[in-house]
Design a protein around this motif. Structure first.
Motif, PDB file in Angstrom:
ATOM      1  N   VAL A 145      23.230  25.041  -8.589  1.00  0.00           N
ATOM      2  CA  VAL A 145      23.777  23.728  -8.223  1.00  0.00           C
ATOM      3  C   VAL A 145      25.292  23.803  -8.464  1.00  0.00           C
ATOM      4  O   VAL A 145      25.714  24.394  -9.455  1.00  0.00           O
ATOM      5  CB  VAL A 145      23.161  22.637  -9.133  1.00  0.00           C
ATOM      6  CG1 VAL A 145      23.742  21.274  -8.822  1.00  0.00           C
ATOM      7  CG2 VAL A 145      21.654  22.639  -9.010  1.00  0.00           C
ATOM      8  N   PRO A 146      26.134  23.218  -7.600  1.00  0.00           N
ATOM      9  CA  PRO A 146      27.577  23.244  -7.837  1.00  0.00           C
ATOM     10  C   PRO A 146      27.902  22.646  -9.211  1.00  0.00           C
ATOM     11  O   PRO A 146      27.400  21.568  -9.545  1.00  0.00           O
ATOM     12  CB  PRO A 146      28.149  22.367  -6.722  1.00  0.00           C
ATOM     13  CG  PRO A 146      27.097  22.316  -5.684  1.00  0.00           C
ATOM     14  CD  PRO A 146      25.787  22.517  -6.361  1.00  0.00           C
ATOM     15  N   ASN A 176      21.864  24.590 -17.673  1.00  0.00           N
ATOM     16  CA  ASN A 176      22.163  25.915 -18.214  1.00  0.00           C
ATOM     17  C   ASN A 176      23.659  26.196 -18.138  1.00  0.00           C
ATOM     18  O   ASN A 176      24.380  25.553 -17.397  1.00  0.00           O
ATOM     19  CB  ASN A 176      21.402  26.978 -17.428  1.00  0.00           C
ATOM     20  CG  ASN A 176      19.912  26.703 -17.466  1.00  0.00           C
ATOM     21  OD1 ASN A 176      19.465  25.609 -17.126  1.00  0.00           O
ATOM     22  ND2 ASN A 176      19.150  27.665 -17.890  1.00  0.00           N
ATOM     23  N   VAL A 177      24.071  27.198 -18.912  1.00  0.00           N
ATOM     24  CA  VAL A 177      25.475  27.624 -18.896  1.00  0.00           C
ATOM     25  C   VAL A 177      25.862  27.956 -17.461  1.00  0.00           C
ATOM     26  O   VAL A 177      25.093  28.579 -16.721  1.00  0.00           O
ATOM     27  CB  VAL A 177      25.632  28.884 -19.772  1.00  0.00           C
ATOM     28  CG1 VAL A 177      27.090  29.358 -19.760  1.00  0.00           C
ATOM     29  CG2 VAL A 177      25.173  28.590 -21.177  1.00  0.00           C
ATOM     30  N   GLY A 178      27.049  27.534 -17.059  1.00  0.00           N
ATOM     31  CA  GLY A 178      27.497  27.776 -15.686  1.00  0.00           C
ATOM     32  C   GLY A 178      27.507  29.255 -15.320  1.00  0.00           C
ATOM     33  O   GLY A 178      27.775  30.110 -16.157  1.00  0.00           O
ATOM     34  N   GLU A 195      28.722  27.636 -10.413  1.00  0.00           N
ATOM     35  CA  GLU A 195      27.356  27.155 -10.169  1.00  0.00           C
ATOM     36  C   GLU A 195      26.583  27.108 -11.478  1.00  0.00           C
ATOM     37  O   GLU A 195      26.926  27.800 -12.432  1.00  0.00           O
ATOM     38  CB  GLU A 195      26.635  28.110  -9.206  1.00  0.00           C
ATOM     39  CG  GLU A 195      27.162  28.058  -7.791  1.00  0.00           C
ATOM     40  CD  GLU A 195      26.556  29.154  -6.931  1.00  0.00           C
ATOM     41  OE1 GLU A 195      26.075  30.157  -7.503  1.00  0.00           O
ATOM     42  OE2 GLU A 195      26.550  29.009  -5.703  1.00  0.00           O
ATOM     43  N   THR A 196      25.524  26.282 -11.495  1.00  0.00           N
ATOM     44  CA  THR A 196      24.712  26.173 -12.704  1.00  0.00           C
ATOM     45  C   THR A 196      23.251  25.915 -12.324  1.00  0.00           C
ATOM     46  O   THR A 196      22.981  25.439 -11.216  1.00  0.00           O
ATOM     47  CB  THR A 196      25.250  25.025 -13.589  1.00  0.00           C
ATOM     48  OG1 THR A 196      24.431  24.906 -14.733  1.00  0.00           O
ATOM     49  CG2 THR A 196      25.244  23.689 -12.851  1.00  0.00           C
ATOM     50  N   PHE A 237      21.767  22.922  -3.712  1.00  0.00           N
ATOM     51  CA  PHE A 237      21.176  23.979  -4.557  1.00  0.00           C
ATOM     52  C   PHE A 237      20.706  25.164  -3.720  1.00  0.00           C
ATOM     53  O   PHE A 237      20.703  25.104  -2.487  1.00  0.00           O
ATOM     54  CB  PHE A 237      20.021  23.410  -5.386  1.00  0.00           C
ATOM     55  CG  PHE A 237      18.863  22.885  -4.576  1.00  0.00           C
ATOM     56  CD1 PHE A 237      17.847  23.729  -4.144  1.00  0.00           C
ATOM     57  CD2 PHE A 237      18.776  21.521  -4.254  1.00  0.00           C
ATOM     58  CE1 PHE A 237      16.773  23.246  -3.418  1.00  0.00           C
ATOM     59  CE2 PHE A 237      17.713  21.026  -3.517  1.00  0.00           C
ATOM     60  CZ  PHE A 237      16.714  21.890  -3.091  1.00  0.00           C
ATOM     61  N   ASN A 238      20.282  26.222  -4.428  1.00  0.00           N
ATOM     62  CA  ASN A 238      19.775  27.407  -3.745  1.00  0.00           C
ATOM     63  C   ASN A 238      18.260  27.335  -3.568  1.00  0.00           C
ATOM     64  O   ASN A 238      17.754  27.407  -2.448  1.00  0.00           O
ATOM     65  CB  ASN A 238      20.181  28.655  -4.533  1.00  0.00           C
ATOM     66  CG  ASN A 238      19.621  29.928  -3.918  1.00  0.00           C
ATOM     67  OD1 ASN A 238      18.683  30.498  -4.445  1.00  0.00           O
ATOM     68  ND2 ASN A 238      20.148  30.328  -2.786  1.00  0.00           N
ATOM     69  N   ARG A 239      17.520  27.190  -4.689  1.00  0.00           N
ATOM     70  CA  ARG A 239      16.071  27.024  -4.540  1.00  0.00           C
ATOM     71  C   ARG A 239      15.464  26.268  -5.720  1.00  0.00           C
ATOM     72  O   ARG A 239      16.123  26.063  -6.735  1.00  0.00           O
ATOM     73  CB  ARG A 239      15.380  28.373  -4.345  1.00  0.00           C
ATOM     74  CG  ARG A 239      15.391  29.265  -5.519  1.00  0.00           C
ATOM     75  CD  ARG A 239      14.890  30.649  -5.091  1.00  0.00           C
ATOM     76  NE  ARG A 239      14.731  31.500  -6.254  1.00  0.00           N
ATOM     77  CZ  ARG A 239      13.567  31.838  -6.782  1.00  0.00           C
ATOM     78  NH1 ARG A 239      12.439  31.419  -6.268  1.00  0.00           N
ATOM     79  NH2 ARG A 239      13.513  32.612  -7.852  1.00  0.00           N
TER      80      ARG A 239
END
Ligand code: ADP
Ligand code: ASP
Ligand code: MG
Length: 415
Positions: free
Chosen positions: A278-279, A305-307, A312-313, A340-342
């Motif tokens: 996620v950006p 989570n940590v970027g 992205e995170t 997001f990616n997935r």
């Protein structure tokens, strides 16, 4: 003479023989000169059976019709208990949710009770008739049947008790009180004589299903005296004293020694969702949670989570398992906006929580939990805390083990 509400859960109502035992307990109270309202659950397993029928008929079922189906279980047991009482010579009648009515908000399958009309009920009780009320059901403003969410008969009972100004609300179940943890998992769990509303509210909200969370909140707000006790009595015997839910002030007045940890609960009904890449910028998280909130989906534990490198995170959170598919649908529908990616989901998770007001003034509760789990190589996937609770998310296969070792680690085991 007192006015009392007696509530009997599914196992207590499972079959005519069990219902006869319930009727004897009710008859005892009526014979002692009390005005009695009884709130009943469907027979054990019946609501699950009805929910399954709905799923088979239509996997994306209409909640309004779901309510019509699942409310039926309690209609049957309320009629059967009234019949059984009549057979014993105790005047009794049933009052269905729509007959009183028990007025609810407009929210099928998880409605809150707004108001209960009690004039006719009070008159009938005063004339010596036991009132038998099906739990879990109510009537919406638009005239349709509503249900109150699983375990909702507890809330029906407390709401009836508040509405008729009952002196007591006794919740009869298949254990003889509230324990330090589910006694079916830890045989060395200890029965508590007293528990505060605040602690019970937190325990219920993290999975101690002995009382529905809303029932505890309502009891606290309306000052209803709740006792949890067992309906499993010998012959015509009296029930044993159970667990009283009392206020903080009463505990102080009794000068009872307070434990650091009151109890441990677990919940296998949550599912984990990871939204990847996620950006990492202001507003991104809002684009994930706003559609879920608008759909009335309750998000519980959240970790960002940590970027990663490229700004992205990953965002991880839990939702009720029943809402998992709907949540994924909503996220996919908003994919472009969120960016997001997935989505990765996992239903094989469980939340284990330790609860105690003592935490407010003591450090080290969380670290005891983390160390005890680490010693047994149980991996923690997410953590959340409140003033009187620490919860961790773990693999569901490790639930029972985790509950047992934590019960020992906090010194809760019975001799
Ligand atoms: P009912 O059908 O009477 O409403 P439930 O099954 O909803 O009964 O709740 C009773 C069950 O709650 C018990 O059989 C027990 O396994 C479980 N339970 C979970 N946590 C606790 C706890 N801390 N103390 C007592 N019972 C608990
Ligand atoms: N029968 C309903 C259920 O199983 C309500 C209740 O028992 O409290 O959820
Ligand atoms: Mg219950």
């Amino acid at each position: 003479m007192a006015r009392i509400v007696m509530k009997f859960g599914g196992t207590s109502m499972a079959g005519t023989e069990r219902i006869r035992t319930v009727a004897r307990l009710v008859a005892r109270e009526a014979a002692a000169g009390n005005e009695v309202a009884v709130v009943v659950s469907a027979m054990a397993g019946e609501t699950d059976r009805l929910v399954n029928f709905c799923r088979e008929a239509n996997p994306r079922y209409d909640p309004a019709e779901y309510d019509v189906v699942v409310a039926a279980g309690e209609q049957i047991t309320s009629g059967l208990l009234a019949l059984t009482l009549q057979a014993m010579g105790v005047p009794a009648r049933s009052w269905l949710g729509w007959q009183l009515p028990i007025q609810t908000e407009e929210a099928h399958s998880r409605a809150r009770i707004h108001k209960i009309e009690t004039d006719a009920l009070r008159a009938s009780m005063a004339a010596g008739h036991v009132a038998v009320i099906p739990g879990f059901q109510g009537l919406m403003e638009d005239g349709r049947v509503a249900t109150l969410g699983r375990g909702g008969s507890d809330t029906s009972a407390v709401a009836v008790a508040a509405a008729i100004g009952a002196d007591r609300c006794d919740i009869y179940t298949d254990v003889d009180g509230v324990y330090t943890t589910d006694p079916r998992i830890v045989s060395r769990a200890r029965k508590l004589d007293y528990v505060t509303y605040e602690e019970m509210l937190e325990l219920a909200s993290v999975g101690a299903k002995v009382l529905q969370t809303r029932s505890v909140g309502l009891a606290m707000k309306s000052g209803v005296r709740v006792q949890v006790l067992s309906s499993f009595v010998e012959g015509d015997g009296a029930p044993k004293k159970g667990t009283m839910i009392i206020s903080d002030k009463e505990i102080e007045e009794m000068k009872m020694e307070r434990q650091l940890i009151t109890g441990i609960a677990h919940d296998k009904n949550e599912a984990k969702i990871i939204v990847t890449r996620v950006p990492d910028r202001p507003g991104a998280v809002a684009t994930i949670f706003t559609p879920l909130a608008d759909a009335g989906i309750n998000v519980d534990m959240i970790i960002q989570n940590v970027g990663r490198d490229k700004g992205e995170t990953d965002v991880t959170f839990t939702v009720p398992q029943a809402d998992l598919l709907r949540s994924i649908d909503l996220l996919e529908a908003n994919k472009d906006k969120i960016g997001f990616n997935r989505i990765i989901s996992d239903e094989k998770v469980a939340k284990v929580s330790v609860v105690g007001v003592g935490m407010k003034s003591h450090a080290g509760v969380a670290s005891t939990m983390f160390s005890a789990l680490a010693e047994r190589a149980i991996n923690i996937q997410a953590i959340s805390t409140s003033e009187i609770k620490v919860s961790v998310l773990i693999d569901s296969d490790e639930t029972e083990l985790a509950v047992r070792i934590l019960h020992t680690a906090y010194g809760l085991d019975a001799e």
